[in-house]
Structure formats: structure tokens, C-alpha cells
Design an enzyme around this catalytic site. Structure first.
Site, PDB file in Angstrom:
ATOM      1  N   ASP A   1       4.094   8.704  -0.708  1.00  0.00           N
ATOM      2  CA  ASP A   1       4.066   7.542  -1.603  1.00  0.00           C
ATOM      3  C   ASP A   1       4.159   8.162  -3.001  1.00  0.00           C
ATOM      4  OD1 ASP A   1       3.470   4.451  -1.571  1.00  0.00           O
ATOM      5  OD2 ASP A   1       2.225   5.193  -3.187  1.00  0.00           O
TER       6      ASP A   1
ATOM      7  N   LYS B   1      -3.732   3.816   4.543  1.00  0.00           N
ATOM      8  CA  LYS B   1      -3.234   4.386   3.280  1.00  0.00           C
ATOM      9  C   LYS B   1      -4.255   5.399   2.798  1.00  0.00           C
ATOM     10  CE  LYS B   1       0.139   3.931   0.252  1.00  0.00           C
ATOM     11  NZ  LYS B   1       1.535   3.468   0.452  1.00  0.00           N
TER      12      LYS B   1
HETATM   13  P1  NDP Z   1       7.612   8.627  -6.824  1.00  0.00           P
HETATM   14  O1  NDP Z   1       6.382   9.402  -7.106  1.00  0.00           O
HETATM   15  O2  NDP Z   1       8.771   9.290  -6.227  1.00  0.00           O
HETATM   16  O3  NDP Z   1       8.106   7.896  -8.154  1.00  0.00           O
HETATM   17  C1  NDP Z   1       7.274   7.035  -8.843  1.00  0.00           C
HETATM   18  C2  NDP Z   1       7.999   6.516 -10.047  1.00  0.00           C
HETATM   19  O4  NDP Z   1       7.255   5.461 -10.635  1.00  0.00           O
HETATM   20  C3  NDP Z   1       8.138   7.563 -11.143  1.00  0.00           C
HETATM   21  O5  NDP Z   1       9.286   7.314 -11.888  1.00  0.00           O
HETATM   22  C4  NDP Z   1       6.881   7.332 -11.965  1.00  0.00           C
HETATM   23  O6  NDP Z   1       6.972   7.780 -13.297  1.00  0.00           O
HETATM   24  C5  NDP Z   1       6.764   5.830 -11.919  1.00  0.00           C
HETATM   25  N1  NDP Z   1       5.356   5.461 -12.038  1.00  0.00           N
HETATM   26  C6  NDP Z   1       4.337   5.837 -11.220  1.00  0.00           C
HETATM   27  N2  NDP Z   1       3.170   5.337 -11.646  1.00  0.00           N
HETATM   28  C7  NDP Z   1       3.457   4.638 -12.752  1.00  0.00           C
HETATM   29  C8  NDP Z   1       2.670   3.880 -13.641  1.00  0.00           C
HETATM   30  N3  NDP Z   1       1.341   3.770 -13.489  1.00  0.00           N
HETATM   31  N4  NDP Z   1       3.310   3.277 -14.668  1.00  0.00           N
HETATM   32  C9  NDP Z   1       4.660   3.400 -14.856  1.00  0.00           C
HETATM   33  N5  NDP Z   1       5.458   4.110 -14.030  1.00  0.00           N
HETATM   34  C10 NDP Z   1       4.854   4.701 -12.998  1.00  0.00           C
HETATM   35  O7  NDP Z   1       7.119   7.408  -5.910  1.00  0.00           O
HETATM   36  P2  NDP Z   1       7.977   6.444  -4.966  1.00  0.00           P
HETATM   37  O8  NDP Z   1       9.325   6.241  -5.518  1.00  0.00           O
HETATM   38  O9  NDP Z   1       7.817   6.926  -3.590  1.00  0.00           O
HETATM   39  O10 NDP Z   1       7.132   5.087  -5.069  1.00  0.00           O
HETATM   40  C11 NDP Z   1       7.444   4.056  -5.992  1.00  0.00           C
HETATM   41  C12 NDP Z   1       6.853   2.745  -5.506  1.00  0.00           C
HETATM   42  O11 NDP Z   1       7.398   2.412  -4.218  1.00  0.00           O
HETATM   43  C13 NDP Z   1       5.347   2.732  -5.307  1.00  0.00           C
HETATM   44  O12 NDP Z   1       4.849   1.440  -5.602  1.00  0.00           O
HETATM   45  C14 NDP Z   1       5.183   2.976  -3.809  1.00  0.00           C
HETATM   46  O13 NDP Z   1       3.966   2.506  -3.310  1.00  0.00           O
HETATM   47  C15 NDP Z   1       6.360   2.187  -3.286  1.00  0.00           C
HETATM   48  N6  NDP Z   1       6.823   2.515  -1.944  1.00  0.00           N
HETATM   49  C16 NDP Z   1       7.215   3.787  -1.636  1.00  0.00           C
HETATM   50  C17 NDP Z   1       7.677   4.074  -0.380  1.00  0.00           C
HETATM   51  C18 NDP Z   1       8.183   5.413  -0.005  1.00  0.00           C
HETATM   52  O14 NDP Z   1       8.698   5.554   1.088  1.00  0.00           O
HETATM   53  N7  NDP Z   1       8.116   6.413  -0.860  1.00  0.00           N
HETATM   54  C19 NDP Z   1       7.715   3.049   0.673  1.00  0.00           C
HETATM   55  C20 NDP Z   1       7.351   1.730   0.222  1.00  0.00           C
HETATM   56  C21 NDP Z   1       6.916   1.498  -1.046  1.00  0.00           C
HETATM   57  P3  NDP Z   1       6.245   9.136 -13.733  1.00  0.00           P
HETATM   58  O15 NDP Z   1       7.099  10.232 -13.211  1.00  0.00           O
HETATM   59  O16 NDP Z   1       6.179   9.074 -15.210  1.00  0.00           O
HETATM   60  O17 NDP Z   1       4.888   9.104 -13.103  1.00  0.00           O
HETATM   61  O1  2IT Z   2       4.138   1.936   1.089  1.00  0.00           O
HETATM   62  C1  2IT Z   2       4.753   2.410   2.061  1.00  0.00           C
HETATM   63  O2  2IT Z   2       5.193   1.689   2.962  1.00  0.00           O
HETATM   64  C2  2IT Z   2       4.964   3.854   2.104  1.00  0.00           C
HETATM   65  N1  2IT Z   2       4.588   4.545   1.164  1.00  0.00           N
HETATM   66  C3  2IT Z   2       5.611   4.477   3.305  1.00  0.00           C
HETATM   67  C4  2IT Z   2       4.609   4.690   4.407  1.00  0.00           C
HETATM   68  C5  2IT Z   2       5.093   5.472   5.586  1.00  0.00           C
HETATM   69  O3  2IT Z   2       4.252   5.687   6.479  1.00  0.00           O
HETATM   70  O4  2IT Z   2       6.253   5.865   5.661  1.00  0.00           O
END
Ligand code: NDP
Ligand code: 2IT
Length: 446
Positions: A166, A126
Site C-alpha cells: 500500500d 490491513k
Molecule cells: P505509493 O506509496 O506508491 O504512492 C502514494 C502517492 O500518494 C505518492 O505520490 C505520495 O506522495 C502520495 N501521498 C501519500 N500520502 C499523501 C498525503 N498524506 N498527502 C498527499 N499525497 C500523499 O502508494 P500507492 O500508489 O500504492 O497508493 C495510493 C492510494 O491507492 C492509497 O490510498 C492506497 O491505499 C490506494 N490503493 C493502493 C493499492 C495498491 O495496490 N497499491 C490497492 C488499492 C488502493 P509522496 O511521495 O509525497 O508521499
Molecule cells: O487497499 C488495497 O486494496 C491494497 N492496498 C491492496 C491489498 C492487497 O492485498 O493486494
């Protein structure tokens, strides 16, 4: 707490001071793995648990860049290369002001077990930066990404370490990072996943995490002869994971009534349908606006500074960030009739919240199982890049569904308790651990 867990955690805390999220992630795993390891002494003698809690390598670097006003800005870049026993390091990059070493170590630690659960040959890693993309112009984001990759490029590669997105890293950022990597190395390779479709990306990768979290919830519900059809769901976040979670719940006949961002949440009792979701996608991915604008547009309630867990729902899909559900909120969810929690985010539930879920025996899919669909399709993107042949949307989605089913059965296999309850925390931890541990045993003390 078990005295062996206590002793183990005291060492972890002493060795990794001021990293509370890392301690939390390791503790959740240690609580289920230590009793298992006691029954399997080969892992104990080889100190596998101690070894997987120590990153193979950490890279920390300066990221200087110039903003649109001509001022120099300095951020910090990281890559945690956690474990390569079963494949090259694989995992996302997070750009968010809260990023620090402990947060990325927790994410990298979870990633090792998650990637193992996917059944694909991927180690865990990561990375990211304390850079805040919010309010930055496209030009500033590009300048930052180019500087970040100017250092990172020497540490990664399609057979070494393959980053992805992420929080704060989506298609735009992956594009800028890929462009700079290619320019420096003079190689067109699958060094990043989440690429655009025209330049090596995979269909369904943007959808995969959200879709996967919903598929996982459906698998858990199937064990009870139930489904999401006709059910009310609460979703947090409004980024990549939240958007495609909402899309899939709608497709399966459920209703999503909340979405949030770091400023607050909206409650739309009629449901966020296809057309409203299209508005959210435009608002968040293109205009980069705030969720409160949804409330203005559709005349629904906006709760400033609050989280959506007080809204009555059958299922909850936390999809924003770590520790976004505390004990009180978990109790509130359950007293309002919530029967399923499927974690799209990484570690969104506090340890106390998890205890509440387990105590009430609800269907609880922890992040490393429920959100593994994202990295799984990243793995499929790597396969397609190696073959130099893209798969159709149907093919990738079919494989994603199969992988989520597989993860679910692994959890059932390792997490079923005598009373019939499936403890998915235990199931995911042990199921993810065994493959990595056996590979480490086979490869000697390295
Ligand atoms: P994005 O950046 O697309 O979206 C993040 C969302 O979460 C936004 O709405 C953001 O709001 C909100 N957010 C972020 N930080 C905070 C915080 N500290 N407090 C409150 N709200 C917060 O990210 P993703 O959708 O990709 O990721 C969301 C979650 O999913 C994370 O935990 C990530 O690790 C996990 N994840 C993502 C994967 C992926 O493929 N993208 C895979 C597996 C897990 P704002 O716009 O106000 O910051
Ligand atoms: O937390 C996660 O699994 C991710 N942000 C996706 C990682 C990836 O390599 O697609």
C-alpha cells in the site's frame, strides 16, 4: 441523517474514540446498509453490522531498528485482522508517518467489503507502521522491514493472513519482508503478494490497481455509451496506482494532464505520454525524487502545496490518499465539466464531496469497487502460488477485466435507483456486504 444511523454511529464513536477516519468509513457504509438491513431482519437479529465493525483481532507491536548513523529508532507496527468469514485476512501494509490505529481500521473495514466484491475467497485485513521510508537508505528500509517481520511473522501465513503493499510499501519492501519471513519460518510460501516475478509474484500485479480503476471508469461510461477516448483526465498521486492509471488511460486514447505528490502537483496540458511516464517511473520508483522535478524537466507549471482538482477535466482519478477531495473541490470539478470520478485511492473523497457527486448524478465509482483490481490480482497471485504455476500476462489481465466488469454489474444490481441513476456507493456497500453477512450467519455467533 437517519436516526437509526445516528444511534449506531454514537455507539461506534464512543467505543472507538479519536479515530475519525474509521468513523467516516463506517458511517458511509451504515448510511446505505441500515435501511437495507431493516428490510432483511435476519442480518439485524444477528447484529451483523455491529459485528463487522469490530475487528476480529488487532496486533500492535514495537519495531526497534538501527539507522545508518548507529542510532536506535523505534516505530509502531500494526495488523488489523478485521474479518475472516469468506477467507483468510487479506490486505496491504502502509508505511507512512500518518499511520495510526484509526487509519488502519478504516482501511481494514473497507477491505472486507472490497475483497468480497472481487468474488475471490478473501477476508479483510490491513496493517503497517508509522515508519517513513522517505529519505531512508535501502539499508535502513531493509533493517526496518526485517524488524517488522520478526514480530509479524507469528501472526500471518498463507492460509491465515496474507499482507501486500500500500502507500510506502512496494516491490522493494515486499522483497525484504518476504526474505525475513522465509528465513524465520524456513518455508517458501505465498504469505505476501506483490512479490517479484522471479520468486512467486504475478504478472500484472503492479499494474492491477491503476488498470482496474480505469477499467471500472470505462464500465461506468459504457452505461452512457461513452468512453475515455479523447478525454482529458486529472490524476493525483504519482506512486504505484497513479502511474498505472496514467498508463492505461494513455492506452485507451485519453490524456492525463496532472500528477501530484504530497508537496504539490504538475499540470502538463499536452499530456503525460509514454515517454514522460517512463521518466516519472524512474523518478519515483528508483531515484525516489519529487514531482516538482518533472516541471523543471518538461517546462510545465508546478503548483506548490496544491491539489489538482481545479484543472478542467472530463474524468478524475484520485490516486494518492484519503480525504484528498473536499466539498469545494468536488464542486469545482463538476463546474469544470467532470462527469466521472473513479477512486484508485481508498476514501479519497470526503463525505461532503460524495454528496456533491450524488447530487449531480455523475458517474462515481467509490474506492472499494473502483480500486479492487489490486487486491483481486493479489488473489490471483495466491491462486498461482497454490498451483505452483504462473499465468501469462494476457491471462491475468483477462481475469482482471472480467472481475472489474463483475464488480460493476454487482454495483448496478444493488445500486440502481428508480430514476435509473446508479448509486455505486450503495451498490458496492450492499453487494460487498451480502456475501460476508451470509457467511457469518452460516458460521454462527463467532
Ligand atoms: P505509493 O506509496 O506508491 O504512492 C502514494 C502517492 O500518494 C505518492 O505520490 C505520495 O506522495 C502520495 N501521498 C501519500 N500520502 C499523501 C498525503 N498524506 N498527502 C498527499 N499525497 C500523499 O502508494 P500507492 O500508489 O500504492 O497508493 C495510493 C492510494 O491507492 C492509497 O490510498 C492506497 O491505499 C490506494 N490503493 C493502493 C493499492 C495498491 O495496490 N497499491 C490497492 C488499492 C488502493 P509522496 O511521495 O509525497 O508521499
Ligand atoms: O487497499 C488495497 O486494496 C491494497 N492496498 C491492496 C491489498 C492487497 O492485498 O493486494
Amino acid at each position: 441523517m437517519d436516526s437509526r444511523v445516528k444511534q449506531f454511529m454514537a455507539k461506534i464513536e464512543a467505543k472507538n474514540p479519536a479515530e475519525p477516519e474509521f468513523h467516516q468509513a463506517v458511517m458511509e457504509v451504515a448510511e446505505t446498509l441500515i435501511p437495507y438491513i431493516e428490510e432483511h431482519p435476519r442480518y439485524k437479529h444477528a447484529k451483523i453490522l455491529e459485528r463487522i465493525a469490530e475487528p476480529e483481532r488487532i496486533i500492535i507491536f514495537r519495531v526497534p531498528w538501527m539507522n545508518d548513523k548507529g542510532e536506535v529508532e523505534i516505530n509502531r507496527g500494526f495488523r488489523i485482522e478485521m474479518n475472516s468469514a469468506i477467507g483468510p485476512y487479506k490486505g496491504g501494509l502502509r508505511f507512512h508517518p500518518t499511520v495510526n490505529l484509526g487509519v488502519l481500521k478504516f482501511l481494514a473495514f473497507e477491505q472486507v467489503l472490497k475483497n468480497s466484491l472481487t468474488t475471490l475467497p478473501m477476508g479483510g485485513g490491513k496493517g503497517g507502521s508509522d515508519f517513513d521510508p522517505k529519505g531512508k537508505s535501502d539499508n535502513e528500509v531493509m533493517k526496518f522491514c526485517q524488524s517488522f517481520m520478526t514480530e509479524l511473522n507469528r501472526h500471518i501465513g498463507p492460509n491465515t493472513d496474507i499482507p501486500a503493499g500500500d502507500i510506502g510499501v512496494g516491490g522493494r519492501e515486499i522483497g525484504f519482508l518476504f526474505g525475513q519471513y522465509k528465513r524465520i519460518k524456513n518455508e517458501f510460501t505465498g504469505v505476501l503478494t506483490g512479490k517479484g516475478l522471479e520468486w512467486g509474484g504475478s504478472l500484472i500485479r503492479p499494474e492491477a490497481t491503476g488498470y482496474g480503476a480505469v477499467y471500472f471508469a470505462e464500465e461506468m461510461l459504457k452505461t452512457k455509451g461513452d468512453s475515455l477516448k479523447g478525454k482529458t483526465c486529472v490524476v493525483s498521486g504519482s506512486g504505484n496506482v497513479a502511474q498505472y492509471t496514467t498508463e492505461k488511460i494513455n492506452e485507451l486514447g485519453g490524456k492525463v494532464v496532472t500528477l501530484s505528490d504530497s508537496a504539490g502537483f504538475i499540470y502538463d496540458p499536452k499530456g503525460i505520454d509514454k515517454e514522460k511516464l517512463a521518466y516519472i517511473m524512474e523518478l519515483k520508483n528508483i531515484k525516489r525524487g519529487r514531482i516538482s522535478e518533472y516541471a523543471e524537466r518538461y517546462g510545465v507549471e508546478y503548483f506548490n502545496g496544491e491539489r489538482p482538482w481545479k484543472i478542467k477535466a472530463f474524468a478524475a482519478f484520485p490516486s494518492a490518499t484519503q480525504n484528498e477531495i473536499n466539498e469545494e473541490e468536488a464542486r469545482l470539478l463538476i463546474s469544470n465539466g467532470c462527469k466521472v470520478v473513479s477512486e484508485g485511492a481508498n476514501m479519497p473523497s470526503s463525505p461532503e464531496a460524495i454528496e456533491v457527486y450524488l447530487e449531480h448524478k455523475i458517474l462515481y465509482g467509490p474506492g472499494k469497487a473502483a480500486n479492487a483490481g489490486g487486491v483481486a490480482v493479489s488473489g490471483l497471485e495466491m491462486t498461482q502460488n497454490s498451483m505452483r504455476l504462473p499465468w501469462s500476462r494476457e491471462e491475468v489481465d483477462r481475469r482482471l477485466q472480467e472481475i472489474m466488469k463483475n464488480i460493476h454489474s454487482t454495483c448496478v444490481k444493488h445500486g440502481s435507483e428508480e430514476n435509473g441513476y446508479v448509486n455505486y456507493v450503495k451498490g458496492a456497500n450492499i453487494g460487498g456486504f451480502v456475501k460476508v453477512a451470509d457467511a457469518m450467519l452460516a458460521q454462527g455467533i463467532v
